[in-house]
Design a protein around this motif. Structure first.
Motif, PDB file in Angstrom:
ATOM      1  N   VAL A 103      -7.779  -4.157   1.611  1.00  0.00           N
ATOM      2  CA  VAL A 103      -7.783  -4.974   0.389  1.00  0.00           C
ATOM      3  C   VAL A 103      -6.583  -4.557  -0.443  1.00  0.00           C
ATOM      4  O   VAL A 103      -6.271  -3.369  -0.551  1.00  0.00           O
ATOM      5  CB  VAL A 103      -9.123  -4.835  -0.378  1.00  0.00           C
ATOM      6  CG1 VAL A 103      -9.353  -3.423  -0.876  1.00  0.00           C
ATOM      7  CG2 VAL A 103      -9.186  -5.806  -1.537  1.00  0.00           C
ATOM      8  N   ASP A 104      -5.865  -5.538  -0.959  1.00  0.00           N
ATOM      9  CA  ASP A 104      -4.689  -5.234  -1.782  1.00  0.00           C
ATOM     10  C   ASP A 104      -4.530  -6.307  -2.856  1.00  0.00           C
ATOM     11  O   ASP A 104      -4.807  -7.487  -2.639  1.00  0.00           O
ATOM     12  CB  ASP A 104      -3.427  -5.158  -0.925  1.00  0.00           C
ATOM     13  CG  ASP A 104      -2.334  -4.352  -1.624  1.00  0.00           C
ATOM     14  OD1 ASP A 104      -2.126  -3.180  -1.244  1.00  0.00           O
ATOM     15  OD2 ASP A 104      -1.705  -4.887  -2.567  1.00  0.00           O
ATOM     16  N   LEU A 105      -4.043  -5.846  -4.011  1.00  0.00           N
ATOM     17  CA  LEU A 105      -3.825  -6.721  -5.162  1.00  0.00           C
ATOM     18  C   LEU A 105      -2.676  -7.706  -4.924  1.00  0.00           C
ATOM     19  O   LEU A 105      -2.674  -8.814  -5.469  1.00  0.00           O
ATOM     20  CB  LEU A 105      -3.444  -5.808  -6.341  1.00  0.00           C
ATOM     21  CG  LEU A 105      -3.352  -6.378  -7.718  1.00  0.00           C
ATOM     22  CD1 LEU A 105      -4.737  -6.774  -8.219  1.00  0.00           C
ATOM     23  CD2 LEU A 105      -2.755  -5.340  -8.675  1.00  0.00           C
ATOM     24  N   THR A 106      -1.694  -7.311  -4.117  1.00  0.00           N
ATOM     25  CA  THR A 106      -0.444  -8.060  -3.997  1.00  0.00           C
ATOM     26  C   THR A 106      -0.537  -9.085  -2.867  1.00  0.00           C
ATOM     27  O   THR A 106      -0.593  -8.712  -1.686  1.00  0.00           O
ATOM     28  CB  THR A 106       0.733  -7.074  -3.782  1.00  0.00           C
ATOM     29  OG1 THR A 106       0.708  -6.111  -4.842  1.00  0.00           O
ATOM     30  CG2 THR A 106       2.069  -7.787  -3.753  1.00  0.00           C
TER      31      THR A 106
ATOM     32  N   GLY B  58      -7.435  -8.662  -3.299  1.00  0.00           N
ATOM     33  CA  GLY B  58      -8.496  -8.330  -4.231  1.00  0.00           C
ATOM     34  C   GLY B  58      -8.120  -7.126  -5.060  1.00  0.00           C
ATOM     35  O   GLY B  58      -7.147  -6.431  -4.764  1.00  0.00           O
ATOM     36  N   ASP B  59      -8.925  -6.902  -6.100  1.00  0.00           N
ATOM     37  CA  ASP B  59      -8.668  -5.793  -7.017  1.00  0.00           C
ATOM     38  C   ASP B  59      -9.608  -4.643  -6.674  1.00  0.00           C
ATOM     39  O   ASP B  59     -10.823  -4.853  -6.535  1.00  0.00           O
ATOM     40  CB  ASP B  59      -8.906  -6.291  -8.457  1.00  0.00           C
ATOM     41  CG  ASP B  59      -8.383  -5.304  -9.496  1.00  0.00           C
ATOM     42  OD1 ASP B  59      -8.296  -4.092  -9.204  1.00  0.00           O
ATOM     43  OD2 ASP B  59      -8.071  -5.759 -10.613  1.00  0.00           O
ATOM     44  N   ALA B  60      -9.045  -3.461  -6.592  1.00  0.00           N
ATOM     45  CA  ALA B  60      -9.860  -2.274  -6.302  1.00  0.00           C
ATOM     46  C   ALA B  60     -10.933  -2.055  -7.369  1.00  0.00           C
ATOM     47  O   ALA B  60     -11.923  -1.366  -7.129  1.00  0.00           O
ATOM     48  CB  ALA B  60      -8.953  -1.052  -6.214  1.00  0.00           C
TER      49      ALA B  60
ATOM     50  N   SER C 232      -7.925   5.576   1.091  1.00  0.00           N
ATOM     51  CA  SER C 232      -6.900   5.060   0.169  1.00  0.00           C
ATOM     52  C   SER C 232      -5.755   6.055   0.061  1.00  0.00           C
ATOM     53  O   SER C 232      -5.974   7.231  -0.210  1.00  0.00           O
ATOM     54  CB  SER C 232      -7.512   4.796  -1.207  1.00  0.00           C
ATOM     55  OG  SER C 232      -6.584   4.097  -2.012  1.00  0.00           O
ATOM     56  N   GLN C 233      -4.554   5.568   0.295  1.00  0.00           N
ATOM     57  CA  GLN C 233      -3.362   6.414   0.207  1.00  0.00           C
ATOM     58  C   GLN C 233      -2.426   5.846  -0.858  1.00  0.00           C
ATOM     59  O   GLN C 233      -1.981   4.698  -0.763  1.00  0.00           O
ATOM     60  CB  GLN C 233      -2.610   6.435   1.543  1.00  0.00           C
ATOM     61  CG  GLN C 233      -3.340   7.142   2.666  1.00  0.00           C
ATOM     62  CD  GLN C 233      -2.695   6.819   3.996  1.00  0.00           C
ATOM     63  OE1 GLN C 233      -2.817   5.716   4.500  1.00  0.00           O
ATOM     64  NE2 GLN C 233      -2.005   7.782   4.572  1.00  0.00           N
ATOM     65  N   ASN C 234      -2.109   6.676  -1.818  1.00  0.00           N
ATOM     66  CA  ASN C 234      -1.093   6.334  -2.829  1.00  0.00           C
ATOM     67  C   ASN C 234      -1.288   4.944  -3.432  1.00  0.00           C
ATOM     68  O   ASN C 234      -0.336   4.155  -3.486  1.00  0.00           O
ATOM     69  CB  ASN C 234       0.313   6.433  -2.213  1.00  0.00           C
ATOM     70  CG  ASN C 234       0.688   7.851  -1.843  1.00  0.00           C
ATOM     71  OD1 ASN C 234      -0.175   8.609  -1.396  1.00  0.00           O
ATOM     72  ND2 ASN C 234       1.930   8.215  -2.024  1.00  0.00           N
ATOM     73  N   ALA C 235      -2.473   4.655  -3.868  1.00  0.00           N
ATOM     74  CA  ALA C 235      -2.718   3.391  -4.567  1.00  0.00           C
ATOM     75  C   ALA C 235      -3.255   3.640  -5.981  1.00  0.00           C
ATOM     76  O   ALA C 235      -2.949   2.887  -6.898  1.00  0.00           O
ATOM     77  CB  ALA C 235      -3.694   2.522  -3.784  1.00  0.00           C
ATOM     78  N   ALA C 236      -4.000   4.748  -6.167  1.00  0.00           N
ATOM     79  CA  ALA C 236      -4.664   4.970  -7.462  1.00  0.00           C
ATOM     80  C   ALA C 236      -3.681   5.199  -8.602  1.00  0.00           C
ATOM     81  O   ALA C 236      -4.036   5.027  -9.771  1.00  0.00           O
ATOM     82  CB  ALA C 236      -5.624   6.157  -7.354  1.00  0.00           C
TER      83      ALA C 236
HETATM   84  C1  LIG Z   1       2.476   2.683  -2.794  1.00  0.00           C
HETATM   85  S1  LIG Z   1       1.573   1.355  -2.107  1.00  0.00           S
HETATM   86  C2  LIG Z   1       0.668   2.197  -0.840  1.00  0.00           C
HETATM   87  C3  LIG Z   1       0.204   1.262   0.217  1.00  0.00           C
HETATM   88  C4  LIG Z   1      -0.554   1.782   1.423  1.00  0.00           C
HETATM   89  N1  LIG Z   1      -1.759   2.492   1.040  1.00  0.00           N
HETATM   90  C5  LIG Z   1       0.313   2.637   2.302  1.00  0.00           C
HETATM   91  O1  LIG Z   1       0.131   3.841   2.213  1.00  0.00           O
HETATM   92  O2  LIG Z   1       1.120   2.104   3.059  1.00  0.00           O
HETATM   93  C6  LIG Z   1       0.322   0.999  -3.334  1.00  0.00           C
HETATM   94  C7  LIG Z   1      -0.466  -0.252  -3.032  1.00  0.00           C
HETATM   95  O3  LIG Z   1      -1.589  -0.325  -3.911  1.00  0.00           O
HETATM   96  C8  LIG Z   1      -1.784  -1.689  -4.270  1.00  0.00           C
HETATM   97  N2  LIG Z   1      -2.548  -1.716  -5.519  1.00  0.00           N
HETATM   98  C9  LIG Z   1      -2.183  -1.259  -6.750  1.00  0.00           C
HETATM   99  N3  LIG Z   1      -3.163  -1.491  -7.656  1.00  0.00           N
HETATM  100  C10 LIG Z   1      -4.186  -2.102  -6.982  1.00  0.00           C
HETATM  101  C11 LIG Z   1      -5.466  -2.587  -7.358  1.00  0.00           C
HETATM  102  N4  LIG Z   1      -5.916  -2.511  -8.630  1.00  0.00           N
HETATM  103  N5  LIG Z   1      -6.247  -3.136  -6.413  1.00  0.00           N
HETATM  104  C12 LIG Z   1      -5.819  -3.237  -5.121  1.00  0.00           C
HETATM  105  N6  LIG Z   1      -4.601  -2.794  -4.705  1.00  0.00           N
HETATM  106  C13 LIG Z   1      -3.793  -2.228  -5.625  1.00  0.00           C
HETATM  107  C14 LIG Z   1      -0.370  -2.237  -4.390  1.00  0.00           C
HETATM  108  O4  LIG Z   1      -0.334  -3.650  -4.314  1.00  0.00           O
HETATM  109  C15 LIG Z   1       0.325  -1.534  -3.205  1.00  0.00           C
HETATM  110  O5  LIG Z   1       0.211  -2.286  -2.041  1.00  0.00           O
END
Ligand SMILES: C[S@@+](CC[C@H](N)C(=O)[O-])C[C@H]1O[C@@H](n2cnc3c(N)ncnc32)[C@H](O)[C@@H]1O
Length: 273
Positions: A92-95, A120-122, A137-141
């Motif tokens: 799931v991803d916001l973008t 979708g939104d986390a 989840s990696q590097n999204a928070a």
């Molecule tokens: C730095 S990228 C990391 C992506 C992936 N986890 C990876 O390691 O390849 C951060 C991702 O988090 C997503 N993101 C940020 N805020 C979000 C939210 N509220 N809900 C869902 N996705 C979100 C962004 O669209 C982006 O794709």
């Protein structure tokens, strides 16, 4: 065009075509793409594929787990988990642009039976409660201010006893980060918390810590290599999916770690109660 500043930060026009062209230019056989072919352009976190492998080993997947990847971007880690362990994975991803590209790359690697993506939104995960054995989840928070709600949502969709696997960037004593960084060109979409505050928030939300590792030291070497590669990019690399400010972002990521403005950690937690 999106109004959400996080989605605006991440959206690159025609990303699918850009990646496709870069793969062709690098001599990859598009009809027989392997996950190794894609790894330089589909893992967007410090350490890239080796970091994904390490986090997966910490979880100890058996292949029976149903997995949710929160912030799945173009799907490198989710495809890796499905390919390596055979687990069904949802991302799931916001973008919106990332979801389209994730679906395209998943078709090209023949993994559509195992992996699916949703926009979708986390903070409002589009899944029923107790749907997953592992939330990953990696590097999204670091784009998400409301951590309480984020962790509540992650807990809601996890089965009882299910595990949460995190790779995160955290605030450190050296001061605020230098910008731009890969997740933000400016502070207004960057929300870093200390490891201690993050851990407390997770425990208050109903998680038990099974494992918590500071990975700042090993990540420094990867950040150095990434900053060097950004100056003299090879045909395939993270620069393919970023704008002209990628070398500056890569340099700042390294500098922030060196000056202890950021720390990195891996954690595996369990839903209790
Ligand atoms: C730095 S990228 C990391 C992506 C992936 N986890 C990876 O390691 O390849 C951060 C991702 O988090 C997503 N993101 C940020 N805020 C979000 C939210 N509220 N809900 C869902 N996705 C979100 C962004 O669209 C982006 O794709």
């Amino acid at each position: 065009m999106t109004e959400n500043p996080v989605e605006t930060h991440y959206t690159t026009q025609d990303l699918g075509q850009t990646i496709y062209a870069a793969l062709k230019a690098a001599g990859k056989d598009i009809d027989r793409l392997s996950l190794d072919d894609l790894a330089p352009v589909d893992e967007f976190h410090g350490g890239q594929r080796p970091a994904t492998v390490r986090l997966a080993e910490l979880v100890g997947f058996t292949g029976t787990e149903r997995v949710l990847d929160v912030g799945s971007r173009v799907g490198g880690p989710s495809r890796y988990l499905a390919w390596r362990y055979g687990c069904p994975v949802s991302g799931v991803d916001l973008t919106a642009e990332f979801v389209r590209v994730a679906e395209m790359l998943t078709r090209l690697t023949g993994l559509v039976d195992k992996v699916d993506y949703r926009q979708g939104d986390a903070l409002d995960l589009p899944f029923e409660e107790q749907s997953f054995d592992v939330v990953w989840s990696q590097n999204a928070a670091m784009n998400i201010a409301d951590r309480e709600r984020l962790y509540r949502e992650m807990r809601r969709v996890l089965k009882l006893g299910g595990r949460l696997a995190l790779q995160e960037v955290a605030a450190a004593p050296g001061g605020p980060p230098h910008y731009p960084v890969p997740w933000a060109r400016e502070p207004r979409i960057s929300f870093l918390f200390t490891p201690q505050a993050t851990r407390e928030r997770l425990e208050q939300t109903g998680f038990r810590v099974l494992l918590w590792q500071d990975t700042s030291e090993p990540s420094l070497e990867a950040a150095r290599r990434r900053a060097q590669a950004a100056e003299m990019p090879a045909a395939l690399g993270q620069h393919v999916a970023h704008g002209a400010d990628w070398p500056m972002m890569a340099r700042n990521s390294l500098r922030n770690l060196e000056e202890r403005r950021t720390e990195l950690f891996n954690a595996v937690l369990q839903r209790v109660g």
